[in-house]
Design a protein around this motif. Structure first.
Motif, PDB file in Angstrom:
ATOM      1  N   ASP B  99       0.834  -1.208   0.000  1.00  0.00           N
ATOM      2  CA  ASP B  99       0.000   0.000   0.000  1.00  0.00           C
ATOM      3  C   ASP B  99       0.862   1.249   0.000  1.00  0.00           C
ATOM      4  O   ASP B  99       0.360   2.360  -0.159  1.00  0.00           O
ATOM      5  N   MET B 100       2.155   1.072   0.241  1.00  0.00           N
ATOM      6  CA  MET B 100       3.111   2.185   0.344  1.00  0.00           C
ATOM      7  C   MET B 100       2.679   3.195   1.409  1.00  0.00           C
ATOM      8  O   MET B 100       2.623   4.402   1.161  1.00  0.00           O
ATOM      9  N   GLY B 175      -7.399  12.591   9.273  1.00  0.00           N
ATOM     10  CA  GLY B 175      -6.858  11.797   8.173  1.00  0.00           C
ATOM     11  C   GLY B 175      -7.075  10.326   8.445  1.00  0.00           C
ATOM     12  O   GLY B 175      -8.091   9.933   9.023  1.00  0.00           O
ATOM     13  N   ARG B 177      -5.228   6.185   7.116  1.00  0.00           N
ATOM     14  CA  ARG B 177      -4.074   5.391   6.685  1.00  0.00           C
ATOM     15  C   ARG B 177      -4.081   5.156   5.183  1.00  0.00           C
ATOM     16  O   ARG B 177      -3.392   4.264   4.695  1.00  0.00           O
ATOM     17  N   VAL B 178      -4.927   5.862   4.474  1.00  0.00           N
ATOM     18  CA  VAL B 178      -4.968   5.679   3.021  1.00  0.00           C
ATOM     19  C   VAL B 178      -4.393   6.926   2.339  1.00  0.00           C
ATOM     20  O   VAL B 178      -4.418   8.021   2.896  1.00  0.00           O
ATOM     21  N   VAL B 179      -3.893   6.728   1.118  1.00  0.00           N
ATOM     22  CA  VAL B 179      -3.098   7.784   0.479  1.00  0.00           C
ATOM     23  C   VAL B 179      -3.939   8.950  -0.021  1.00  0.00           C
ATOM     24  O   VAL B 179      -3.407  10.018  -0.315  1.00  0.00           O
ATOM     25  N   LYS B 180      -5.234   8.740  -0.122  1.00  0.00           N
ATOM     26  CA  LYS B 180      -6.093   9.815  -0.612  1.00  0.00           C
ATOM     27  C   LYS B 180      -7.311   9.866   0.297  1.00  0.00           C
ATOM     28  O   LYS B 180      -7.957   8.844   0.513  1.00  0.00           O
ATOM     29  N   ASN B 181      -7.609  11.051   0.844  1.00  0.00           N
ATOM     30  CA  ASN B 181      -8.621  11.095   1.890  1.00  0.00           C
ATOM     31  C   ASN B 181      -9.002  12.544   2.134  1.00  0.00           C
ATOM     32  O   ASN B 181      -8.157  13.354   2.496  1.00  0.00           O
ATOM     33  N   LYS B 207       2.462   8.509   3.434  1.00  0.00           N
ATOM     34  CA  LYS B 207       2.645   7.730   2.217  1.00  0.00           C
ATOM     35  C   LYS B 207       4.142   7.684   1.945  1.00  0.00           C
ATOM     36  O   LYS B 207       4.869   8.625   2.270  1.00  0.00           O
TER      37      LYS B 207
END
Lengths: 484, 425
Positions: B99-100, B175, B177-181, B207
């Protein structure tokens, strides 16, 4: 009485006269038939027209309008082009709508500093168009970029396919002129890389218009990559396609974009635009590599091999700029094409860790069966940012209810998988009820405090983002016609 | 309730903290820490940190979050009553290579975060000065970044989630733990560069990026700063660079180079990319360019990243639009390390001036920065002149009003690193 001879609900004539004096008669719309155009944005499930629309031409006019409203304690909703997808521009107990579309000048292009200063009503694509000749581009590229405004992008912290590599709006806004709900004009950030004091620009971007109205912005532009390689990979099903996405990322390759379309979307796009997508495919990936030409052929070969070992039946390289353009046109017009399949559709926006994409697609498929509604998938696979498109017919109340419930079920699954309620469309009114899935009461209280720093009376875009505990949204918003 | 008089006695504070988190986790400050805080507490987890915050609010004890205390020991005029070290909160919580993304406690060092990812060929590419000593919390709170900011950004660009302990000991998350949010208001950016004045950062999610296969460094020497900046600009126009610095003669000597102006342009990528970039830079240069590769390049990069300003009488960070940087630096008449592509430079003066002269130097630098639409923050000042200097530049009136309101909203009792930020916040 207003100029059209109709009474504007709840707003005193003195206010309307004052607003007309500020922006001119042609800058105020008060007739209900004209206001109907503004009854919703891209979130069409709920509708509520404003009582009055005001269209300022400058920061100073915006300030004067907001001062006049503040003195009378009248709430307002800012609107750009109305392309938002979460109801951010839906008036909810906000009788006055303020549209930024007349503030549409590009004020300064500063190539030496890679900056552009624009008014907030400038259309996203016009920024890139203005600097493309010099070899630059503005990176955030939402699908609606031909229509959506920079101000709307700032409110929603918009993304787009190329944010995988280049980041979202927040990464490209250095400074804003913000008119607070009180009418006060403040300059935040500026032309530099680092702010002086707290990063208030970072707090304003993505605040969904609840902290005031941005009238100007300083944007960062980037140099166009030297070259692109755009690949179209065809798969029997969506799961295989998403496995290929993980494998590309795991190989240390960061493409400019990785987009996925499933069977339903491919067919709709083909029928509408005839761009040459494989009509019998279960899913396709558009993978765009960009950077130095010297490296791209090697990278394209690597991606091709990865896609094939994940099960791609065909991997096609766009031969020229025309083919590349056609692929992107197909992708960006997918939402429009879907309009042909059903009377109505709701575009959802959720995020999962990208390794969970196969799982969330299984959930979406099960939800589709459960509610007996077709759901198409077209999304930013590289970011794990899904966009299930739920097809329904609003004339059938059961379908409408189903569309809403299906969306909520998918979002809850995203959160359970460690994801988010929204990757780029915002919370708006659509997902207020789901916020407690993601945030604790303390988190939500802190967010409210942050908002109050800018707008203590909640006059700017009230009743958005933060759920109001114990209050049913419909009851809280008598003007809203929630057709369920 | 706030007591009539704040508790200031260190022994009393240490005793109260011992009762909260155990006597083994309270200690006297060591070395430079003494300039940042009078007593150091080392809580085990966010819950203990929250208990400390509640105690400090009840007794009006000023509290400063500390990493290695290198930032605050340079800029606090008087030590805070209590320093909170997160040395015991230094774990990687979740690393997902595919997931980087990585989630870590704020007490972990930047170097440790990166060593956890090295095997997977990934890194969190923000490169502050001495990453082994810079905690993730300090990197965020003081907005530390290094040469790679040009190509990889700063914590502002890479933070995807944050947890902090705020007023009332509330544990606040933003925020994820995902790269787009974009769900909810963005506290990642607000906390970034807030210098511990709004709360104590306890956890951060980033990220991450792949580590480029190869890295090389182009270096060229010039007698005059203008020549160096001209060539730096031509490099930047010729090719996408990993980083781009210009150093003044005395800084160059510290890097083991001749006492002239040097351009140091980093390039990274695959073998084919490096070959192309070398060619592009060589063609763009009017001067002779030397290329360092392998360990030589890496050593020089580390020296450049770790440039130490601690020995200098006044060290300041100048921030202006990139094209204005060369002109402002020339007018400042100081030694410097410039991130030429970003419009940021650390500028220094060697001999400790008298307090009045120090004030005048900083005022002049600041005036030059402002004239170029920028600003200047003092990073350190020798103790004998510290009282004469304003460390933070003052934001414009409207912005400052909002910042003060932000401080009041999130720190109504005024315990979080008080008096140590812009506008006296």
């Amino acid at each position: 009485m207003n100029r059209n001879g109709t009474v504007t609900r709840g707003l005193d004539a003195g206010l309307i006269d004052e607003l007309r004096a500020i922006v001119g008669a042609d800058g105020v719309v008060s007739h209900s038939s004209e206001l109907k155009v503004y009854e919703c944005d891209g979130w069409t499930i709920e509708k509520s027209a404003p009582d009055l629309l005001v269209m300022p031409r400058s920061t100073e006019q915006t300030s004067a309008i907001l001062s006049a409203l503040w003195r009378r304690d009248v709430a307002f909703v800012p609107r750009g082009a109305g392309t938002g997808l979460s109801g951010g521009a839906l008036p909810v107990e906000a009788p006055v709508m303020i549209c930024t579309s007349r503030m549409n000048r590009i004020l300064e292009i500063d190539l030496a500093n890679r900056r552009v200063e624009v008014e907030s009503g400038v259309v996203n694509l016009h920024v890139t168009n203005a600097v493309r000749g010099a070899g630059f581009f503005y990176a955030p590229d939402p699908s609606s970029q031909q229509a959506c405004t920079i101000g709307g992008n700032i409110a929603e912290n918009s993304g787009g396919p190329h944010t995988l590599k280049y980041g979202v709006t927040a990464n490209h806004v250095l400074g804003v002129t913000l008119v607070l709900a009180s009418g006060q004009i403040v300059e935040l950030g500026g032309a530099c890389e680092e702010p002086c004091g707290y990063d208030l620009v970072g707090a304003v971007v993505g605040a969904e218009g609840t902290v005031g109205i941005v009238t100007r912005a300083t944007l960062r532009i980037m140099r166009e990559p030297q070259a692109h390689r755009t690949l179209l990979a065809t798969f029997a099903g969506a799961e295989a396609a998403t496995r290929a996405v993980s494998a590309v990322i795991a190989a240390g390759i960061v493409p400019g974009a990785i987009e996925m379309m499933d069977r339903l979307i491919i067919r709709a796009v083909e029928e509408a635009f005839h761009v040459g997508l494989p009509a019998d495919a279960g899913a396709v990936l558009i993978i765009e590599l960009d950077g130095l030409a010297a490296a791209l052929d090697e990278q394209a070969a690597a991606v091709t091999a990865i896609a094939r070992s994940a099960g791609a039946s065909e991997v096609r390289l766009a031969r020229d700029e025309a083919e590349r353009g056609a692929l992107w046109k197909a992708r960006k017009r997918a939402f429009g094409a879907v309009g042909r399949l059903a009377p109505n559709y709701a575009t959802q926006d959720g995020v999962v860790p990208r390794t969970r994409l196969p799982e969330i697609l299984r959930v979406i498929s099960a939800v589709s069966t459960k509610y007996n509604l077709a759901i198409g998938n077209v999304f930013h696979a590289g970011d794990g940012n899904i966009h299930p498109i739920i097809l329904y017919d609003e004339r059938d109340p059961a379908q409408l209810r189903g569309a809403i419930d299906a969306g909520r079920e998918i979002l809850a699954a995203c959160v359970t998988m460690g994801g988010s309620l929204t990757g780029e469309h915002g919370i708006g009114v659509e997902k207020q009820g789901e916020m407690p899935l993601l945030f604790s009461p303390d988190d939500l209280r802190a967010m409210t405090e942050l908002r109050h720093v800018f707008d203590p009376r909640e006059r700017s875009n009230p009743n958005k983002i933060i759920p109001r505990p114990g209050v049913c949204v419909e009851v809280a918003a008598p003007h809203r016609q929630v057709p369920v | 309730m706030r007591p009539a008089s704040p508790v200031t006695d260190s022994a009393e504070i240490a005793k109260r903290i011992a009762s909260l988190i155990g006597g083994d986790h309270v200690r006297a400050p060591r070395g430079a820490e003494a300039r940042a805080a009078a007593v150091i507490a080392q809580p085990a987890d966010p819950a203990e940190t929250a208990a400390l915050v509640r105690m400090c609010e009840a007794d009006a004890i000023s509290l400063a979050p500390l990493g290695a205390a290198r930032t605050l020991s340079e800029i606090r005029r008087a030590p805070a009553a209590l320093g909170v070290s997160l040395a015991r909160m230094a774990r990687v919580i979740a690393y997902e290579p595919d997931d980087m993304t990585i989630v870590a406690q704020a007490g972990i060092s930047v170097a440790q975060v990166n060593s956890a990812m090295a095997q997977s060929g990934q890194r969190m590419p923000v490169d502050p000065h001495e990453p082994e000593l810079t905690s993730v919390g300090a990197m965020i709170a003081a907005h530390h970044a290094g040469p790679l900011r040009l190509s990889e950004g700063t914590a502002r660009d890479l933070l995807i989630g944050i947890q902090f302990i705020g007023h009332g000991g509330a544990m606040i998350r933003s925020g994820g733990r995902v790269v787009k949010n974009v769900a909810g208001y963005d506290f990642m950016k607000l906390m970034n560069g807030s210098f511990g004045t709004l709360g104590i950062i306890t956890e951060a999610a980033f990220k991450v990026r792949p580590i480029p296969e190869f890295y090389a460094l182009a270096i060229a020497s010039f007698d005059r700063a203008a020549g160096a900046f001209d060539v730096a600009r031509s490099f930047a126009n010729a090719a996408p660079l990993a980083h781009l610095e210009v150093t003044s003669p005395r800084m160059s000597v510290a890097l083991g180079l001749a006492p002239t102006y040097w351009v140091l342009a980093g390039i990274s990528g695959t073998r084919a990319e490096i070959d192309y970039l070398r060619g592009a830079i060589a063609r763009a240069s009017l001067a002779e360019v030397e290329f360092l590769a392998g360990d030589d390049a890496r050593r020089m990069y580390c020296a450049l990243r770790d440039c130490d300003f601690a020995d200098w009488a006044i060290g300041a960070q100048l921030v202006v639009p990139p094209a204005a940087l060369a002109g402002v630096l020339e007018a400042c008449d100081a030694e410097f390390r410039a991130h030429a592509g970003s419009g940021i430079a650390q500028i220094i003066t060697r001999e400790p001036p008298a307090p009045d002269a120090a004030r005048a130097i900083v005022a002049r630098w600041r005036e030059l920065a402002r004239a170029a639409r920028g600003h200047l923050r003092v990073l350190r000042a020798a103790p004998e002149i510290r009282d004469a200097i304003e460390f933070f530049d003052t934001p414009n009136h409207g912005a400052l009003e909002l910042m003060r309101a932000m401080k009041s909203a999130f720190d109504p009792v005024k315990i979080f690193n008080p008096g140590c930020f812009a506008g006296g916040i």
